[in-house]
Design an enzyme around this catalytic site. Sequence first.
Site, PDB file in Angstrom:
ATOM      1  N   ASP A   1      -8.038  -5.150  -0.194  1.00 60.91           N
ATOM      2  CA  ASP A   1      -8.559  -5.970  -1.282  1.00 60.91           C
ATOM      3  C   ASP A   1      -8.170  -7.438  -1.188  1.00 60.91           C
ATOM      4  O   ASP A   1      -8.650  -8.251  -1.971  1.00 60.91           O
ATOM      5  CB  ASP A   1      -8.058  -5.406  -2.631  1.00 60.91           C
ATOM      6  CG  ASP A   1      -8.796  -4.124  -2.974  1.00 60.91           C
ATOM      7  OD1 ASP A   1      -9.985  -4.038  -2.626  1.00 60.91           O
ATOM      8  OD2 ASP A   1      -8.180  -3.227  -3.576  1.00 60.91           O
ATOM      9  N   HIS A  34       0.857  -1.183   0.000  1.00 60.37           N
ATOM     10  CA  HIS A  34       0.000   0.000   0.000  1.00 60.37           C
ATOM     11  C   HIS A  34       0.892   1.232   0.000  1.00 60.37           C
ATOM     12  O   HIS A  34       1.934   1.239   0.627  1.00 60.37           O
ATOM     13  CB  HIS A  34      -0.915   0.010   1.235  1.00 60.37           C
ATOM     14  CG  HIS A  34      -2.042   0.966   1.092  1.00 60.37           C
ATOM     15  ND1 HIS A  34      -1.931   2.295   1.421  1.00 60.37           N
ATOM     16  CD2 HIS A  34      -3.299   0.784   0.623  1.00 60.37           C
ATOM     17  CE1 HIS A  34      -3.087   2.887   1.162  1.00 60.37           C
ATOM     18  NE2 HIS A  34      -3.927   2.008   0.679  1.00 60.37           N
TER      19      HIS A  34
HETATM   20  N1  ACO Z   1       4.228  -7.569  -4.931  1.00 60.46           N
HETATM   21  C1  ACO Z   1       5.565  -7.563  -5.059  1.00 60.46           C
HETATM   22  N2  ACO Z   1       6.356  -6.490  -4.847  1.00 60.46           N
HETATM   23  C2  ACO Z   1       5.742  -5.356  -4.495  1.00 60.46           C
HETATM   24  C3  ACO Z   1       4.337  -5.267  -4.320  1.00 60.46           C
HETATM   25  C4  ACO Z   1       3.570  -6.434  -4.547  1.00 60.46           C
HETATM   26  N3  ACO Z   1       2.253  -6.420  -4.417  1.00 60.46           N
HETATM   27  N4  ACO Z   1       3.991  -4.010  -3.958  1.00 60.46           N
HETATM   28  C5  ACO Z   1       5.139  -3.309  -3.896  1.00 60.46           C
HETATM   29  N5  ACO Z   1       6.213  -4.128  -4.210  1.00 60.46           N
HETATM   30  C6  ACO Z   1       7.631  -3.749  -4.192  1.00 60.46           C
HETATM   31  C7  ACO Z   1       7.991  -2.928  -5.430  1.00 60.46           C
HETATM   32  O1  ACO Z   1       8.421  -3.750  -6.480  1.00 60.46           O
HETATM   33  C8  ACO Z   1       9.082  -2.051  -4.864  1.00 60.46           C
HETATM   34  O2  ACO Z   1      10.245  -2.844  -4.772  1.00 60.46           O
HETATM   35  P1  ACO Z   1      11.729  -2.165  -4.979  1.00 60.46           P
HETATM   36  O3  ACO Z   1      11.869  -1.177  -3.850  1.00 60.46           O
HETATM   37  O4  ACO Z   1      12.668  -3.302  -4.910  1.00 60.46           O
HETATM   38  O5  ACO Z   1      11.684  -1.516  -6.329  1.00 60.46           O
HETATM   39  C9  ACO Z   1       8.628  -1.745  -3.437  1.00 60.46           C
HETATM   40  O6  ACO Z   1       7.828  -2.884  -3.072  1.00 60.46           O
HETATM   41  C10 ACO Z   1       7.818  -0.480  -3.295  1.00 60.46           C
HETATM   42  O7  ACO Z   1       6.704  -0.545  -4.189  1.00 60.46           O
HETATM   43  P2  ACO Z   1       6.147   0.671  -5.022  1.00 60.46           P
HETATM   44  O8  ACO Z   1       5.464   0.149  -6.243  1.00 60.46           O
HETATM   45  O9  ACO Z   1       7.200   1.705  -5.209  1.00 60.46           O
HETATM   46  O10 ACO Z   1       5.073   1.252  -4.003  1.00 60.46           O
HETATM   47  P3  ACO Z   1       3.896   2.214  -4.371  1.00 60.46           P
HETATM   48  O11 ACO Z   1       3.548   2.925  -3.131  1.00 60.46           O
HETATM   49  O12 ACO Z   1       4.195   3.036  -5.570  1.00 60.46           O
HETATM   50  O13 ACO Z   1       2.697   1.202  -4.790  1.00 60.46           O
HETATM   51  C11 ACO Z   1       0.858  -0.292  -4.659  1.00 60.46           C
HETATM   52  C12 ACO Z   1       1.681   0.774  -3.932  1.00 60.46           C
HETATM   53  C13 ACO Z   1       0.437   0.220  -6.048  1.00 60.46           C
HETATM   54  C14 ACO Z   1      -0.408  -0.568  -3.857  1.00 60.46           C
HETATM   55  C15 ACO Z   1       1.722  -1.579  -4.797  1.00 60.46           C
HETATM   56  O14 ACO Z   1       2.056  -2.072  -3.513  1.00 60.46           O
HETATM   57  C16 ACO Z   1       1.029  -2.673  -5.607  1.00 60.46           C
HETATM   58  O15 ACO Z   1       1.134  -2.687  -6.836  1.00 60.46           O
HETATM   59  N6  ACO Z   1       0.292  -3.619  -4.950  1.00 60.46           N
HETATM   60  C17 ACO Z   1      -0.473  -4.624  -5.658  1.00 60.46           C
HETATM   61  C18 ACO Z   1      -1.779  -4.036  -6.173  1.00 60.46           C
HETATM   62  C19 ACO Z   1      -2.782  -3.788  -5.077  1.00 60.46           C
HETATM   63  O16 ACO Z   1      -3.030  -4.653  -4.224  1.00 60.46           O
HETATM   64  N7  ACO Z   1      -3.411  -2.594  -5.117  1.00 60.46           N
HETATM   65  C20 ACO Z   1      -4.475  -2.226  -4.153  1.00 60.46           C
HETATM   66  C21 ACO Z   1      -4.015  -1.153  -3.219  1.00 60.46           C
HETATM   67  S1  ACO Z   1      -5.286  -0.778  -2.043  1.00 60.46           S
HETATM   68  C22 ACO Z   1      -6.343   0.198  -2.887  1.00 60.46           C
HETATM   69  O17 ACO Z   1      -5.990   0.927  -3.764  1.00 60.46           O
HETATM   70  C23 ACO Z   1      -7.725   0.103  -2.550  1.00 60.46           C
END
Ligand code: ACO
Length: 420
Positions: A362, A305
Amino acid sequence: MSDKVKISLGKESHEFPLIKGSENELGIDIKDLRSRTGLITYDPGYKNTGSCISDITFLDGEKGILRYRGYSIDDLANNLTFLEVAYLLIWGELPNQKELSNISNEIKKASSIDKDLEQILKSFPSKAHPMGILCSLTSALISFNPSSVDVSSNEKMFRASIELMAKFPILVSWVHRKINGLSMNKSDSKFSYTENLAQMMFKSSDDYKPNPIIIDALDKLLILHADHEQNCSTSTVRIVGSSHAGMYASISAGISALWGPLHGGANQAVIEMLEKIKADGGNTKRYLEKAKDKNDPFRLMGFGHRVYKNFDPRAKIIKKTADQVLTKLGISDPVLDIAKALEEEALNDDYFIKRKLYPNVDFYSGIIYRALGIPTEMFTVMFALGRVPGWIAQWKEMRLNKEPIGRPRQIYKGHNLRSF
Ligand code: ACO
């Protein structure tokens, strides 16, 4: 501590005031940064940017706190109905009995939709995605309510909010019935708000009686989705509304933003992922490895998140509710076991620990929706229904605060002037 922040640029230095929120969170007020220094800030994804001052929702991602208008999400989800929480978000305080019965009656009176809109629904191809249909129908509502809302008129804002709260469950249930090839059920004023939603979605005979387990689960899910401060779809609603576009148009844009799998669309993506793992023999470890592999685009859906870096308080409530709903309804869903195994493994894995990745709202919500008989493609539509009061409250606040039109800047890295 000083109440100012100093920015030095060569020999010059400039002071900018700190602003403090009611929970002591601090921000640097850089409203006049560019006019004083010629600089702008660069912050893709607005990870460090506060776009407004708000008194609707407080969340602390480090401590896992979420509150609407000062009330904790646990208290709200465990003790109130969705309509009461919607009232709190839109009008700022919890309703007393008289106020609640007044909005409930007003909503019942407004719970019908023009026949022409039904024709629009009917013309969608049967394979159309429910979010696409919902978004179009919400936009189409504008043509039946053409005058834009005068936000400074309490009466006009009241009517617009009532109309939207009344019509949205009808649209949602229509979309649900359409994709299931069923005829539509009309709104029925003998039911409460959430019971009426359930009967419009699920009623198959005249002796329909709402199941309290289903109503309670729906109330909880809708409350947990009702607001979440400046997320992607809410920021969209505020930014569209900042051009003085109408409330329905802004909310229709918010629905599009919610649809994406990184935002509200994650609830559909989670179940699709869990089904895939199940079909693959339940090999959770393989999918965990894929999620960690930077050369693999796969992400663990429902994990991580932008703001929560400890746990998502909504996920805790939803996990418990999923367990309770399945037990009470006597449903055994192998996908729930896969979800629990995946969560357990991820929470003990260095990759997820280091990046503070926890299950979000979710991860378990789709399991409840499935148990209630709602198809996977409808999950994000249900999320949108829950978010309506939050969007209304945020739109209203943005306009009443007289926020300027949203218009970020950029750093240009393209060609310099060239001749052709
Ligand atoms: N699976 C694997 N790796 C992940 C995940 C995941 N679900 N989420 C984040 N990471 C990793 C990224 O690859 C990144 O790694 P790095 O530092 O080695 O490059 C690090 O964790 C940080 O992630 P970011 O994408 O920079 O974080 P951001 O805050 O931009 O994204 C998000 C947040 C979009 C929710 C992300 O965690 C994600 O894609 N999750 C899966 C989709 C999801 O469940 N979305 C629902 C969110 S809740 C809502 O909107 C209601």
